[in-house]
Design an enzyme around this catalytic site. Sequence first.
Site, PDB file in Angstrom:
ATOM      1  N   ASP A  76     -11.386  -8.082  -1.793  1.00 29.13           N
ATOM      2  CA  ASP A  76     -10.010  -7.639  -2.000  1.00 29.13           C
ATOM      3  C   ASP A  76      -9.275  -7.447  -0.681  1.00 29.13           C
ATOM      4  O   ASP A  76      -8.057  -7.661  -0.600  1.00 29.13           O
ATOM      5  CB  ASP A  76      -9.997  -6.335  -2.797  1.00 29.13           C
ATOM      6  CG  ASP A  76     -10.233  -6.570  -4.285  1.00 29.13           C
ATOM      7  OD1 ASP A  76     -10.147  -7.734  -4.714  1.00 29.13           O
ATOM      8  OD2 ASP A  76     -10.510  -5.588  -5.009  1.00 29.13           O
ATOM      9  N   ASN A 150      -1.222  -2.685  -3.562  1.00 28.03           N
ATOM     10  CA  ASN A 150      -2.081  -1.740  -4.280  1.00 28.03           C
ATOM     11  C   ASN A 150      -1.500  -0.337  -4.283  1.00 28.03           C
ATOM     12  O   ASN A 150      -1.216   0.231  -5.335  1.00 28.03           O
ATOM     13  CB  ASN A 150      -3.479  -1.716  -3.666  1.00 28.03           C
ATOM     14  CG  ASN A 150      -4.406  -2.741  -4.281  1.00 28.03           C
ATOM     15  OD1 ASN A 150      -4.059  -3.398  -5.252  1.00 28.03           O
ATOM     16  ND2 ASN A 150      -5.583  -2.879  -3.720  1.00 28.03           N
ATOM     17  N   ARG A 161      -7.882  21.096   8.151  1.00 26.67           N
ATOM     18  CA  ARG A 161      -6.954  21.804   7.266  1.00 26.67           C
ATOM     19  C   ARG A 161      -6.324  20.851   6.267  1.00 26.67           C
ATOM     20  O   ARG A 161      -6.255  19.645   6.496  1.00 26.67           O
ATOM     21  CB  ARG A 161      -5.872  22.518   8.072  1.00 26.67           C
ATOM     22  CG  ARG A 161      -4.920  21.573   8.813  1.00 26.67           C
ATOM     23  CD  ARG A 161      -3.818  22.305   9.531  1.00 26.67           C
ATOM     24  NE  ARG A 161      -4.340  23.114  10.623  1.00 26.67           N
ATOM     25  CZ  ARG A 161      -3.564  23.822  11.438  1.00 26.67           C
ATOM     26  NH1 ARG A 161      -2.248  23.841  11.257  1.00 26.67           N
ATOM     27  NH2 ARG A 161      -4.090  24.506  12.427  1.00 26.67           N
ATOM     28  N   ALA A 194      -6.476   4.769  -6.157  1.00 24.23           N
ATOM     29  CA  ALA A 194      -6.028   5.703  -7.195  1.00 24.23           C
ATOM     30  C   ALA A 194      -7.129   5.991  -8.198  1.00 24.23           C
ATOM     31  O   ALA A 194      -7.279   7.123  -8.674  1.00 24.23           O
ATOM     32  CB  ALA A 194      -4.797   5.140  -7.912  1.00 24.23           C
TER      33      ALA A 194
END
Length: 354
Positions: A76, A150, A161, A194
Amino acid sequence: MTRRVLILAHTGREESMIAALEACVQLHANNIVPVMYADELADMTGYLGVSDVSMEILDRDVTLADIELVMVLGGDGTILRAAELVRDHDLPLLGVNLGHVGFLAESERADLIQTVDWVVRREYSVEERMTLDVKVRVKGKVVTHTWALNEVALEKGNRERMIEVVTEVDGRPLSSFGCDGVVMATPTGSTAYAFSAGGPVVWPEVEALLMVPISAHALFAKPLVVAPTSTLAVEVLTRNGAYGVIWCDGRRTVDLLPGARIEVTRSSKPVKLARTQQSPFSERLVRKFELPVQGWRGPSAEETPPPTTQLPIIRTPKPKSQLEGPPTGPPPLVPDLTVTNEPNNLEGVAPLHD
């Protein structure tokens, strides 16, 4: 008219260079001119030896305007690089997976010869995949304008942090929280970053935008699926001084100082992918993720659809007896139970003591 196919390969891998040479040989045997970049051709011939196949060099012998199709040999990441190279040209990409999962690829390494044969006979279709338009604003001014196929991923720049952000949909604030980042993706990217962040798998035919928080410290920080006409935005807050960084398809990156703002909309330029197999996306999903489907029977073959089944309707139960009207006559006597502070003077009753 001479047909030309551009071969893009991951020349850092031996398997990819061997596959590129095989594709070039078969294309040349079918009177199609294979085209490569000069540096990739040098890598391939330097590693595998000089080939007798006549090839042309892109940007020296021909331009992208002379190319019919781009055949991408790799994973990909290689396909995303190819999409970047042909961004301003109307060229379809045909991926042959040489990587791990390879959701963007159309076929596997074992099917290379068959895939080239389909290209020779023009037995492929072209589908469009929506892309993202990405703008970064600082103090209201656009400082970066880019795109993604994408996803665009906002990540924390300080490992020690979290980054504080506030999310926005269609110009209205939604929620603020600390997190490791936020992913805004297309349906094509729903199976990439995602998906790893806990987002839903969205079929490529669905037109939508996704927003997926990464390790958010908030009660309401769930993946969102919004309309393709919506505008997604994320602002980096200044309350803890943490800065961020965005990655577009893992290839283009921009640092974000506190106070920066990312705006994401649907781009007007889609990416075209060539399809040689018209298998449904669910079949590809099962194959790529090796999902268990044992026991599946499939839909039954019926000549005519059956009529709608008449199911019993559950009605609201009625009371057992009719309700009577309000009572008639004088109201019943109610004893006075009021407690007073007057001393108890009743004879024969001892006073109460603490």
